[in-house]
Design an enzyme around this catalytic site. Structure first.
Site, short mmCIF file in Angstrom:
data_model
loop_
_atom_site.label_atom_id
_atom_site.label_comp_id
_atom_site.label_asym_id
_atom_site.label_seq_id
_atom_site.Cartn_x
_atom_site.Cartn_y
_atom_site.Cartn_z
N ALA A 109 0.86 -1.19 0.00
CA ALA A 109 0.00 0.00 0.00
C ALA A 109 0.89 1.23 0.00
CB ALA A 109 -0.91 -0.01 1.23
N SER A 133 1.04 5.70 -1.41
CA SER A 133 0.32 6.95 -1.24
C SER A 133 -0.80 7.16 -2.25
CB SER A 133 1.29 8.13 -1.33
OG SER A 133 2.06 8.04 -2.51
N ALA A 175 -1.96 4.32 -4.45
CA ALA A 175 -2.58 3.06 -4.88
C ALA A 175 -2.15 1.94 -3.94
CB ALA A 175 -2.17 2.73 -6.31
N GLN A 176 -2.86 0.82 -4.04
CA GLN A 176 -2.42 -0.38 -3.33
C GLN A 176 -2.50 -1.57 -4.28
OE1 GLN A 176 -5.23 0.29 -0.15
NE2 GLN A 176 -6.27 -1.66 -0.57
N VAL A 177 -1.73 -2.60 -3.95
CA VAL A 177 -1.57 -3.75 -4.85
C VAL A 177 -2.15 -4.99 -4.18
CG1 VAL A 177 0.05 -5.17 -6.16
CG2 VAL A 177 0.51 -2.73 -5.83
N LYS A 184 -2.81 -3.41 -9.35
CA LYS A 184 -2.57 -2.12 -8.72
C LYS A 184 -3.81 -1.25 -8.91
CE LYS A 184 0.82 1.68 -8.75
NZ LYS A 184 2.08 2.16 -9.36
N ASP A 230 12.12 6.60 -9.91
CA ASP A 230 11.73 6.41 -8.50
C ASP A 230 12.24 5.08 -7.97
OD1 ASP A 230 10.52 7.20 -6.15
OD2 ASP A 230 8.53 6.49 -6.70
#
Length: 542
Positions: free
Chosen positions: A159, A161, A163-165, A183, A315
């Site tokens: 999880a 900022s 999205a979460q998977v 995602k 990133d």
């Protein structure tokens, strides 16, 4: 004076928080409004920045700039302010966490900020499954979870900022189970992004007005470009495919495959890839994976992106790189999260290759020439300090750092620089340069965690910079002979670089042997002395 500003600071924050709480109490349903949520979060950001400005203004006014007391107070002030901003990012969540992560990777911010804000990389605030189910139904129609997937884990495996998977098993035409990672983007982020970025922009201008030499608008501009691309998972999927294609022949790198039939702007469905975070040193020790080899592989991957492909994953923090022990080589690196990728300008790529060639052989004239091309003029003399830890007049070999005298001279030189000079330097750099600076900063942080020698990164950069220059041959000459001659010259330079690093490695090894031998000799003499004293002790007592 300091006490007065703290009292004012306290009253300001109390008033803002009281206003927000009162509004929510009188309007219990207001938290459902993205606009009201944004106002509350912006108020929190405003009070944090104002209190930080007041703290800097009044605390530093009590000290002489040239004293050790001032430097100590500044360090404590940076730490105090970083904690304040970290707390605000954690409270505001969402885009603010992403902004904190972005700032932590900027090499030019004080280390107190980058160190504390880097903890946001592990931020985990998962949304309830009902929210995720709602997003999935909006993108693929009602009952999509049961119709599209054989199974869909309610608990997220990651999880972040925006999205979460979730781990899931995808149905396909042959009814063969395919394990995937899905995602899912949190709802309402586009509006939130516009409001939050506007707030950050206004606050950065306010800071610039309060402290004329401190201009941070360039950070906000870069962050805005970064976050805008992250909110479109179609763009991320295309970035992923491009990097997958670039590394298709590299057995040390794995990039997941995209399932486009089940991918939209808010949902990205991709191949599930197992592994552990790249900075999980205990895991690597348990599996017998060499940390130095991981550092070397990672440095080569980053170098190939920058100098050869000209397409950079922007990133590369530890959460986006996994170490998988499933390959024949003993391990491979799994790259994830391609929302922030940057296409470098071809002229920039070639000039950056030339810059690194000049940094390795310390060609000060060439460094100055490239600095003029990048628009930073006299500040180009600091390129060797930024990238290789040497001054432009250094007599030490690459990777050896600075002598005591060089450090002393550099310290004196830097004292003459004002914050306005640093701001001017950062604002003058091309945006591509800011991208590679951030990526390089993330790489150096990881290599430091691995305890690998600095030459691992330097050699990878030098090698791929020269290889990247060799690609120029195809565009500057129409004749096969011209291309061959150009590449021959590049090959000679590469041999020169390898010899340079080889000599450096030999010297380092000899010094290590000398150090070890000296220590063992001292231990031997100490042991001999102990034995002699014990032999003569009975005689002395008698």
């Amino acid at each position: 004076m300091v006490t007065r500003h703290r009292i004012f600071n306290k009253h300001l924050i109390t008033a803002a928080v009281t206003a927000a709480v009162t509004f929510q109490t009188l309007n219990p349903n207001s938290t459902n409004s993205p606009f009201i949520n944004s106002i509350i979060r912006s108020t929190r950001a405003l009070t944090t920045i104002i209190s930080t400005i007041i703290d800097y203004k009044y605390t530093l006014s009590c000290f002489n700039l040239s004293t050790d007391e001032y430097r100590l107070a500044l360090t404590e002030l940076h730490l105090r302010s970083a904690k304040r901003i970290l707390k605000m990012c954690e409270a505001n969540k969402g885009i603010y966490i992403k902004a904190g992560q972005f700032v932590s990777g900027v090499k030019q911010v004080p280390k107190e900020y980058s160190t504390l804000l880097s903890s946001l990389q592990d931020q985990s605030v998962p949304y309830k499954f009902e929210v995720i189910e709602h997003v999935m139904n909006n993108n693929f129609g009602p009952n999509s979870l049961s119709e599209v997937f054989l199974s869909f884990d309610e608990e997220p495996i990651a999880a972040a900022s925006i999205a979460q998977v979730h781990r899931a098993v995808l149905r396909n035409d042959q009814d063969v189970a395919v394990e995937v990672a899905v995602k899912v983007q949190y709802p309402g982020l586009k509006f939130q992004m516009k409001f939050d970025v506007l707030t950050m922009s206004l606050l950065s201008k306010f800071v610039g007005w309060s402290f004329p030499g401190y201009r941070f608008q360039w950070i906000v501009s870069e962050f805005e470009k970064s976050i805008a691309s992250e909110l479109d998972f179609i763009v991320e999927g295309k970035n992923l495919e491009r990097i997958r294609e670039n590394f298709k022949d590299n057995s040390m790198v794995k990039v997941p495959n995209v399932f486009w039939d089940f991918t939209t702007r808010q949902v990205l469905t991709m191949e599930f890839c197992g592994g552990r975070k790249v900075d999980d040193l205990d895991f690597m020790k348990q599996r017998g994976i060499s940390e130095v080899k991981v550092a070397k592989t990672l440095a080569e991957v980053v170098a190939e992106m920058i100098f050869v492909h000209g397409f950079v994953h922007g990133d590369l923090h530890p959460g986006n790189i996994l170490v998988s022990p499933e390959r024949k080589n003993g391990f491979c690196l799994v790259l994830l999260d391609f929302g922030v990728c940057k296409q470098l300008d071809e002229d920039f790529r070639l000039k950056y290759c030339e810059l690194w060639e000049a940094l390795v052989v310390m060609d000060s004239n060439k460094i100055q020439e490239i600095g003029e091309y990048f628009g930073v003029g006299r500040y180009s003399r600091y390129f060797p300090v930024i990238f290789t830890g040497r001054t432009i007049d250094s007599k030490s070999s690459i990777g050896r750092g600075m002598s005591v005298e060089e450090k002393k001279n550099l310290k004196q030189e830097l004292k003459s620089l004002k914050m306005d000079d640093i701001s001017s330097f950062m604002e003058s750099l091309p945006t591509d340069f800011l991208t590679v600076l951030r990526t390089d900063g993330l790489l150096r942080s990881l290599i430091s965690k691995f305890g690998a020698p600095v030459t691992v990164r330097l050699l990878a950069y030098a090698e791929y910079a020269l290889y990247g220059l060799s690609l120029k041959a195809d565009s500057i000459s129409d004749s096969a002979l011209g291309v061959m001659l150009f590449r021959f010259k590049i090959g000679l330079r590469y041999v020169q670089v390898r010899l340079l690093f080889g000599i450096l490695g030999l010297v380092s090894w000899l010094e290590s042997i000398k150090h070890t031998s000296t220590r063992r000799l001292k231990d031997l003499l100490a042991s001999a002395g102990y034995v002699v004293r014990n032999l003569y002790r009975p005689l002395l007592i008698a």
